[in-house]
Every structure is written in structure tokens, then in C-alpha cells.
Design a protein around this motif. Sequence first.
Motif, PDB file in Angstrom:
ATOM      1  N   GLN A  39       1.840  -4.433  10.677  1.00  0.00           N
ATOM      2  CA  GLN A  39       2.295  -3.277   9.925  1.00  0.00           C
ATOM      3  C   GLN A  39       3.143  -2.373  10.804  1.00  0.00           C
ATOM      4  O   GLN A  39       3.032  -2.379  12.015  1.00  0.00           O
ATOM      5  CB  GLN A  39       1.087  -2.540   9.369  1.00  0.00           C
ATOM      6  N   ARG A  74      -1.058  -4.280  14.812  1.00  0.00           N
ATOM      7  CA  ARG A  74      -2.226  -4.488  13.970  1.00  0.00           C
ATOM      8  C   ARG A  74      -2.902  -3.141  13.807  1.00  0.00           C
ATOM      9  O   ARG A  74      -3.230  -2.484  14.781  1.00  0.00           O
ATOM     10  CB  ARG A  74      -3.159  -5.492  14.632  1.00  0.00           C
ATOM     11  N   PRO A  75      -3.083  -2.715  12.591  1.00  0.00           N
ATOM     12  CA  PRO A  75      -3.509  -1.338  12.368  1.00  0.00           C
ATOM     13  C   PRO A  75      -4.872  -1.017  12.944  1.00  0.00           C
ATOM     14  O   PRO A  75      -5.148   0.110  13.311  1.00  0.00           O
ATOM     15  CB  PRO A  75      -3.526  -1.222  10.840  1.00  0.00           C
ATOM     16  N   ASP A  76      -5.721  -2.013  13.020  1.00  0.00           N
ATOM     17  CA  ASP A  76      -7.043  -1.708  13.533  1.00  0.00           C
ATOM     18  C   ASP A  76      -7.046  -1.529  15.044  1.00  0.00           C
ATOM     19  O   ASP A  76      -8.054  -1.203  15.630  1.00  0.00           O
ATOM     20  CB  ASP A  76      -8.056  -2.786  13.118  1.00  0.00           C
ATOM     21  N   GLN A  79      -3.998   3.592  16.617  1.00  0.00           N
ATOM     22  CA  GLN A  79      -4.117   4.789  15.812  1.00  0.00           C
ATOM     23  C   GLN A  79      -3.630   5.976  16.617  1.00  0.00           C
ATOM     24  O   GLN A  79      -3.579   5.949  17.833  1.00  0.00           O
ATOM     25  CB  GLN A  79      -5.572   5.040  15.426  1.00  0.00           C
ATOM     26  N   VAL A 137       0.848  -1.173   0.000  1.00  0.00           N
ATOM     27  CA  VAL A 137       0.000   0.000   0.000  1.00  0.00           C
ATOM     28  C   VAL A 137       0.885   1.225   0.000  1.00  0.00           C
ATOM     29  O   VAL A 137       1.740   1.382   0.854  1.00  0.00           O
ATOM     30  CB  VAL A 137      -0.925   0.012   1.224  1.00  0.00           C
ATOM     31  N   TYR A 189       3.581   0.550   5.797  1.00  0.00           N
ATOM     32  CA  TYR A 189       3.493   1.661   6.736  1.00  0.00           C
ATOM     33  C   TYR A 189       2.045   1.890   7.146  1.00  0.00           C
ATOM     34  O   TYR A 189       1.150   1.949   6.322  1.00  0.00           O
ATOM     35  CB  TYR A 189       4.058   2.894   6.049  1.00  0.00           C
ATOM     36  N   LEU A 190       1.870   2.007   8.412  1.00  0.00           N
ATOM     37  CA  LEU A 190       0.527   2.261   8.922  1.00  0.00           C
ATOM     38  C   LEU A 190       0.275   3.748   8.845  1.00  0.00           C
ATOM     39  O   LEU A 190       0.599   4.485   9.758  1.00  0.00           O
ATOM     40  CB  LEU A 190       0.420   1.770  10.369  1.00  0.00           C
ATOM     41  N   ALA A 191      -0.248   4.170   7.733  1.00  0.00           N
ATOM     42  CA  ALA A 191      -0.396   5.599   7.510  1.00  0.00           C
ATOM     43  C   ALA A 191      -1.624   6.126   8.214  1.00  0.00           C
ATOM     44  O   ALA A 191      -2.670   5.500   8.207  1.00  0.00           O
ATOM     45  CB  ALA A 191      -0.503   5.880   6.017  1.00  0.00           C
ATOM     46  N   GLY A 192      -1.490   7.300   8.808  1.00  0.00           N
ATOM     47  CA  GLY A 192      -2.650   7.977   9.337  1.00  0.00           C
ATOM     48  C   GLY A 192      -3.346   8.670   8.183  1.00  0.00           C
ATOM     49  O   GLY A 192      -2.770   8.799   7.099  1.00  0.00           O
ATOM     50  N   PRO A 193      -4.560   9.081   8.340  1.00  0.00           N
ATOM     51  CA  PRO A 193      -5.240   9.788   7.275  1.00  0.00           C
ATOM     52  C   PRO A 193      -4.536  11.098   6.969  1.00  0.00           C
ATOM     53  O   PRO A 193      -3.898  11.665   7.857  1.00  0.00           O
ATOM     54  CB  PRO A 193      -6.641  10.015   7.850  1.00  0.00           C
TER      55      PRO A 193
END
Lengths: 286, 193
Positions: free
Chosen positions: A144, A176-178, A181, A78, A101-105
Motif C-alpha cells: 500500500q 506493508r501497512p502493518d 505507521q 478502501v 492509501y495507507l491511511a492513519g487513524p
Amino acid sequence: MNCRAVRKRLLEPGGGARPEVAAHVAGCPACTAEARVLSRLEAASREVGLPVPAPSPDLVDRVMSRIEPGAGPGRRGVLTAPRVLWAFAAAGTLVVVTGTYLAGPPGPPRERTEEVPPTPAVPAGSPTEPAGPGPQTVAPPGIQSRLLAYGTTLKLWGPLDAQANLNPRSAWLNARPDYCQDANEGDLRYGEGGEVLDVPGANPPETGIVACGEGPLDAVVPAGQALQANAPVLLNQNYLIRSPSQRGWFRAKVVRHVPGTCAESQYERIEPAEPEAAAPQRQQAK
Amino acid sequence: MGESPAAPDGAAEDRELVRLALSGKDAFRRLVEKYQGLVHGTVYRMLHNRADAEDLTQETFLRAFRALARYDPAVPFPRWLVTIAVRLGVDQLRRAKRRPAASLDEVREPAARQHAPDETVALRDLVEAALARLRPRPRAAYVLHYAEGYGLAEVAQMLGTREGTVKSELFRARATLREYLGAAPPGAHGGAA
């Protein structure tokens, strides 16, 4: 029930359906009027945000364009949001982001970015050691990785299943991205290198952190060391504890620890230290 | 609306699409096509901002794709997506609290919004103004429960908190809204009082 109690009940979700409330309302003109106002409020609430505009016709294409060709879920593939990269770059942070990469919005630079060191280096041996401009996958499948900017506050939603390197100036977190945050009112605050500085209401930093989510997992953060899932928890040591049955974090000595659950573990709670006493240590941690 | 929009057949189709998407992104495209409206609509109703809703819709699907290997088929796929979207939305609301944001009026399209009776429209506008005063999570909880129609347990799961917490947040939110409306012109209540 008197009118005051009834009006309080009416404000509760579904409170107006309670038999005792309905009975009172039926015989009380004032409460009937109040119930009608609240009923209209609910009707209007169903209209909030309506009508919803249609998504852009190219939304699907834009989503898919950010997924690399041939990429599979749970692996690298991604593309990082350019605006996020720009935000980090603008903050002077050397962003070494893995392909997963666990991207933030997209959004503005994170809080406290003015405190981001201009050119933080990544020490040798770090799993996120820079290897040129391209992304580097370090996280195992399904996990991630993200770089922690100075001052990043993370909120951990549940089971961490996490690994992290909190060495100075190379902080990163695999999670885990979920379950993880950024949050403005988060629970952990990380320092310049990603070290855990403190947890609101529970200072100074303790030996480590135990985070018990709803699932079978513990995460331990010995100061300056790796955050590991299911890491051993030392008895009679002070930790910051988070458990589903407690609000927020609390300091405690671990008396008995059953991996995977806080429910069967025993902690001897310690009252938070005075803020004045915590301040110098936090400064030192920076 | 509280129930997942996917019918039983849709759930089976979702499971199959997820299975196929685990081998590549082509099947995932069909999931994006299928649920972009749901995700976009939910986020838009939380944020009232078209650009943010589009951004977060994209981000939701990207995160879903990355996490697809861990998707639990026992959870309806649209619910799973909305959960990701809602959490991103709460974060966005928190960020918005820190920066000058466009007012609701800037993103409204008055002509298009007059699809409801006048008194409901007037009251809805007041509700939206009052919602903007709430903290992000209670605001999200309110929209999810009272606008989107999700049950308390579903809202709690989406927000990663307990049902009791959601209940108390909704109580306070309603009290805040009621107080706000109490100061509004009498006509705005639609002559209810």
C-alpha cells in the motif's frame, strides 16, 4: 533476600510467584502488607476501563461503507478517511493518494504541518503523479502506498517490503501497512520532499539506511533516491543501520552484508556525529 | 483472557471466512460482526474514550481488510486484529499526549461503572488516573497484560518489541502506579496496608 530486593521482585510481572520471594513474604509482615497492596492493585487493574460500552449498532455498516463495492483485500478499494484527507488539505498539502492509501487513524494534522509547503508539486515521472481527483493505484498487490507529508515521522515495525520515491516534493512510500505507521517518536524523519533528513542520535544523514527487521528484508535509502527492498548494499560505505539486536539506529560502515539478515552481516560502528556538526547539514537537506 | 477468544472451531471458521473474504467483502462483514466487540473493547480499555475507540475500531478493520491477503493463518485471526488495533491505539495515545484531551471524568459513566466492589472501584479509579500518566507504550502494555490478560510474549508481539522490553516497561509501570497509590488516601487501598 532482604526486604528491598523482595519488593523490587514483587513489582516484576509474576515476581511474587518466585519461591524465594514467596518464602520471604511469608515470614515478613511488612512485605506481606506490600504484597497485599500489589495484589489489590492487580485486581483493580483487571477492572480498568470496565464496563466497556457496546459499539454503536451501525459500526459494522460504517466499516463496510468505507470498503468500495466489489473491492478485494490487498488491492485498491478502501476509501480514505475523509477526516484524514481534510487534515492534509487543511495543511495545504496536495494529497495524491492511491486507492490503497495507507491511511492513519482520523486525527488532527500531523506535527510540523505548519512547515508543509503550500502547493507541493509532483514531478513528472513520479509514480504518484497526479491524474485528476480520483485515486490512482501504483502499488503492487499487497503493498500500500501513502504520501509522506513534510515532517512525517515513520516508524518501521519490521520487514519493509517497501518501495518509495523520495524525490523532492513527491515523497511516497509503499509498505506493508502493518509494519509502517506514523509515530511521534519515530525513527526516521523525512524532509520537505520525503527525503530522509536524519535519524535521532545518528546525524548527519549517511549514504543510506539499512533496516533489518525480524524478517528477511533489507531496505536501503540512498539519499534522494528510492527506498527499495533488498537493494544492494555497498561495502565500505556508511549507512544508518537498524537491527533487531541493537537499540535504535546507529551509524556504521558496512563490512560484510548478507541480504535478508543483519545477524550474519558485519558493520563497523561509527559513533554519532556531534549535534553541532549535524545541524547545518540537516538545514541544507531541507 | 490471554488466549485468543476464538475456540478451535472458531479458528477454523475464521480461516474459512478469511478465505472467502479474499474474494470479496461480503465474508469480511461477518468477520467484522464477529470481532467488533473484541477490537472495540480492547481499544476502549486502552483509550477510555468512546469516540476514539469507535474510530480506531473502524480503522482496524479497514487496515485488516487491506492486509488480508498477507494474513498468516498460523496466527489466530483475533490476535492479528488486536495487534493492528493495539498499534493504532498506541499511536492515538501519542497524539492525545500532544493535544488537550478530555479527562477521564468526562467519558465516565459513574453509575454504570459501579459493578465492582466499592474498594476495587476506588482503587481502579486511582489506577486509571495513574495509567494516564504513563507513556503510551507502557500504558498499552500494562492494559494488555494486567487488564486484558495477555502474556508477555503476546504483548511484545502486539507492540512490535521484545519480551524483555515489555517486562521492564511493566516493572516501571507498576513502580509508577505503586508510587502514585502510595500518595493516595489510605482508604483507597482498601485497607490493604
